[in-house]
Design a protein around this motif. Structure first.
Motif, mmCIF file in Angstrom:
data_model
loop_
_atom_site.group_PDB
_atom_site.id
_atom_site.type_symbol
_atom_site.label_atom_id
_atom_site.label_comp_id
_atom_site.label_asym_id
_atom_site.label_seq_id
_atom_site.Cartn_x
_atom_site.Cartn_y
_atom_site.Cartn_z
ATOM 1 N N GLY A 233 0.777 -1.230 0.000
ATOM 2 C CA GLY A 233 0.000 0.000 0.000
ATOM 3 C C GLY A 233 0.805 1.273 0.000
ATOM 4 N N PHE A 234 2.136 1.178 -0.016
ATOM 5 C CA PHE A 234 2.987 2.358 -0.073
ATOM 6 C C PHE A 234 3.219 2.793 -1.519
ATOM 7 N N ARG A 235 3.581 4.061 -1.684
ATOM 8 C CA ARG A 235 4.088 4.562 -2.954
ATOM 9 C C ARG A 235 5.596 4.734 -2.811
ATOM 10 N N PRO A 236 6.401 3.855 -3.420
ATOM 11 C CA PRO A 236 7.853 3.966 -3.284
ATOM 12 C C PRO A 236 8.359 5.297 -3.831
ATOM 13 N N GLY A 237 9.254 5.940 -3.074
ATOM 14 C CA GLY A 237 9.820 7.223 -3.454
ATOM 15 C C GLY A 237 11.317 7.139 -3.662
ATOM 16 N N PRO A 238 12.058 8.167 -3.236
ATOM 17 C CA PRO A 238 13.509 8.176 -3.438
ATOM 18 C C PRO A 238 14.207 7.032 -2.707
ATOM 19 N N VAL A 239 15.344 6.607 -3.265
ATOM 20 C CA VAL A 239 16.195 5.578 -2.660
ATOM 21 C C VAL A 239 17.615 6.116 -2.608
ATOM 22 N N TRP A 240 18.278 5.950 -1.462
ATOM 23 C CA TRP A 240 19.664 6.391 -1.307
ATOM 24 C C TRP A 240 20.536 5.173 -0.993
ATOM 25 N N THR A 241 21.700 5.098 -1.609
ATOM 26 C CA THR A 241 22.632 3.993 -1.371
ATOM 27 C C THR A 241 24.040 4.535 -1.172
ATOM 28 N N ASP A 242 24.928 3.671 -0.688
ATOM 29 C CA ASP A 242 26.354 3.987 -0.640
ATOM 30 C C ASP A 242 26.958 3.690 -2.007
ATOM 31 N N GLU A 243 28.202 4.114 -2.207
ATOM 32 C CA GLU A 243 28.845 3.958 -3.510
ATOM 33 C C GLU A 243 28.998 2.500 -3.908
ATOM 34 N N ALA A 244 29.237 1.631 -2.930
ATOM 35 C CA ALA A 244 29.426 0.204 -3.235
ATOM 36 C C ALA A 244 28.101 -0.548 -3.321
ATOM 37 N N ARG A 245 26.992 0.140 -3.079
ATOM 38 C CA ARG A 245 25.654 -0.464 -3.106
ATOM 39 C C ARG A 245 25.566 -1.678 -2.175
ATOM 40 N N LEU A 246 26.100 -1.485 -0.977
ATOM 41 C CA LEU A 246 25.960 -2.502 0.057
ATOM 42 C C LEU A 246 24.610 -2.406 0.757
ATOM 43 N N PHE A 247 24.101 -1.174 0.852
ATOM 44 C CA PHE A 247 22.943 -0.908 1.692
ATOM 45 C C PHE A 247 22.099 0.178 1.030
ATOM 46 N N SER A 248 20.811 0.239 1.399
ATOM 47 C CA SER A 248 19.923 1.237 0.812
ATOM 48 C C SER A 248 18.977 1.784 1.874
ATOM 49 N N VAL A 249 18.540 3.014 1.681
ATOM 50 C CA VAL A 249 17.518 3.636 2.528
ATOM 51 C C VAL A 249 16.410 4.124 1.608
ATOM 52 N N HIS A 250 15.170 3.721 1.887
ATOM 53 C CA HIS A 250 14.024 3.995 1.027
ATOM 54 C C HIS A 250 13.038 4.919 1.718
ATOM 55 N N TRP A 251 12.475 5.860 0.961
ATOM 56 C CA TRP A 251 11.325 6.626 1.428
ATOM 57 C C TRP A 251 10.082 6.054 0.776
ATOM 58 N N LEU A 252 9.123 5.676 1.633
ATOM 59 C CA LEU A 252 7.860 5.104 1.176
ATOM 60 C C LEU A 252 6.732 6.010 1.640
ATOM 61 N N GLU A 253 5.968 6.529 0.707
ATOM 62 C CA GLU A 253 4.860 7.401 1.051
ATOM 63 C C GLU A 253 3.602 6.569 1.300
ATOM 64 N N SER A 254 2.873 6.933 2.377
ATOM 65 C CA SER A 254 1.610 6.266 2.693
ATOM 66 C C SER A 254 0.473 7.240 2.410
ATOM 67 N N PRO A 255 -0.275 7.047 1.331
ATOM 68 C CA PRO A 255 -1.297 8.036 0.956
ATOM 69 C C PRO A 255 -2.375 8.204 2.034
ATOM 70 N N ALA A 256 -2.853 9.425 2.197
ATOM 71 C CA ALA A 256 -3.948 9.691 3.125
ATOM 72 C C ALA A 256 -5.184 8.918 2.676
ATOM 73 N N GLY A 257 -5.848 8.305 3.644
ATOM 74 C CA GLY A 257 -7.059 7.558 3.319
ATOM 75 C C GLY A 257 -6.801 6.121 2.931
ATOM 76 N N GLY A 258 -5.528 5.730 2.771
ATOM 77 C CA GLY A 258 -5.216 4.345 2.446
ATOM 78 C C GLY A 258 -5.318 3.460 3.669
ATOM 79 N N THR A 259 -5.457 2.205 3.448
ATOM 80 C CA THR A 259 -5.552 1.248 4.556
ATOM 81 C C THR A 259 -4.479 0.173 4.484
ATOM 82 N N GLY A 260 -3.544 0.306 3.530
ATOM 83 C CA GLY A 260 -2.616 -0.788 3.295
ATOM 84 C C GLY A 260 -3.287 -1.802 2.382
ATOM 85 N N ALA A 261 -2.511 -2.434 1.548
ATOM 86 C CA ALA A 261 -3.098 -3.420 0.636
ATOM 87 C C ALA A 261 -3.711 -4.558 1.438
ATOM 88 N N PRO A 262 -4.838 -5.103 0.996
ATOM 89 C CA PRO A 262 -5.482 -6.191 1.742
ATOM 90 C C PRO A 262 -4.677 -7.470 1.668
#
Length: 339
Positions: free
Chosen positions: A310-339
């Motif tokens: 039920g999220f809308r995936p947004g920006p993703v940040w990683t290190d140069e070696a792409r060992l790890f990632s940090v994601h921003w996930l938007e939760s729309p107003a009025g959503g309930t999460g996917a069933p």
């Protein structure tokens, strides 16, 4: 303002070994159930009593353990961008907060006029959470800190979040999402999407990489990870009156490339019988208690998982070696999460 919730005060109460007490103890119930299964397993959330939490803090400082320092560098480098998408005056909720070290990095990234209105760390280890929250409030007296000692996978324990009436944004670092199996990960993300409607979730996600790098991270030369794994048995002895002989169990961790996950086990060194809360369990030599999985993801694979919750995936940040990632996930107003 620093507040101690009723939940955290209750969770910190000492345990006794009377049968009536143990029958109401979640750790006892889950350990008995896990030992009765074949193969045997226990949820990794039970690693985190005060001693286990302290050992995990030591793991995070080990040279072999890349996730913590890599994620921290990503937060330091891209924190302003993250703060911008999280927004001003948010109700900042951290799931599985631990030592509260990474939130300090994130807080420094906010402009003075856009600081969170309140910070709500949630963790199952009440004593560790209370102490870490006191330290954070002492260092940041301008920040409202309201710790909640709870299992964040159990929505019924999160009623204190009803007081968070502003825009809610979640923080879930450390790739704890990888400790869940696929159904549990989806369930958590659906729960988070419901709790954070109109806001979003900033989540750390470990990535698929060279198996040798992973092996070293979970089999450190100093044996701290082994002590962390074995501490689960020590906790059972102290809290549940069990009689595990820690010398007769061994830490074992390996990477399964088919499932893209590290597995951690406690192996019985010999044939033995262990007593827990009045129940006997026989272990054969080499038999294991499966204590943790740590799944690794591709960036696209995780974005698809988040979207299915039920999220809308947004920006993703990683290190140069792409060992790890940090994601921003938007939760729309009025959503309930996917069933």
């Amino acid at each position: 303002m620093y507040e101690t919730t009723e939940a955290s005060a209750l969770t910190g109460a000492p345990l006794r070994h009377r049968a009536a007490d143990l029958a109401e103890n979640a750790f006892c119930r889950d350990l008995l159930a896990g030992l009765s299964k074949s193969p045997r397993s226990i949820a990794p959330k039970y690693f985190y009593d005060a001693e286990g939490s302290a050992l995990f803090d030591r793991i995070c400082e080990l040279p072999e353990y890349y996730p913590t320092r890599t994620e921290r560098r990503i937060l330091e480098r891209h924190g302003r961008e993250m703060a911008a998408v999280m927004g001003a005056q948010a109700e900042l909720i951290e799931f599985g907060a631990g030592s509260l070290e990474k939130i300090r990095v994130l807080l420094r990234a906010f402009d003075a006029h856009a600081l969170p209105r309140r910070y709500v760390p949630i963790d199952i280890s009440a004593a560790h959470l209370e102490e870490a929250s006191r330290r954070l409030h002492a260092d940041c007296p301008w920040l409202q800190v309201r710790p909640i000692a709870a299992d964040y996978m159990k929505e019924a324990q999160l009623s204190a979040l009803d007081d968070c009436t502003g825009r809610r944004v979640g923080f879930f670092p450390g790739s704890t999402i990888g400790n869940f199996d696929s159904d549990e990960a989806l369930a958590f993300l659906r729960l988070a999407a419901r709790l954070l409607q109109g806001g979003g979730l900033l989540v750390g996600v470990d990535l698929v990489k060279d198996p040798q790098t992973l092996h070293r991270a979970y089999n450190d030369a100093q044996g701290v990870t082994a002590a962390f794994n074995l501490n689960l048995l020590r906790r059972a002895n102290v809290e549940l009156g069990a009689d595990f002989d820690l010398r007769q169990f061994a830490h074992y961790a390996f990477y399964d490339p088919r499932r893209c996950r590290i597995e951690m086990h406690l192996l019985s060194r010999c044939a033995q019988t262990v007593r827990v809360a009045g129940h006997d369990f026989s272990f054969a030599e080499g038999e294991s208690l499966h204590t943790e999985n740590s799944h690794k993801f591709t960036i696209e694979g995780f974005r698809k998982l988040a979207a299915s919750a039920g999220f809308r995936p947004g920006p993703v940040w990683t290190d140069e070696a792409r060992l790890f990632s940090v994601h921003w996930l938007e939760s729309p107003a009025g959503g309930t999460g996917a069933p």
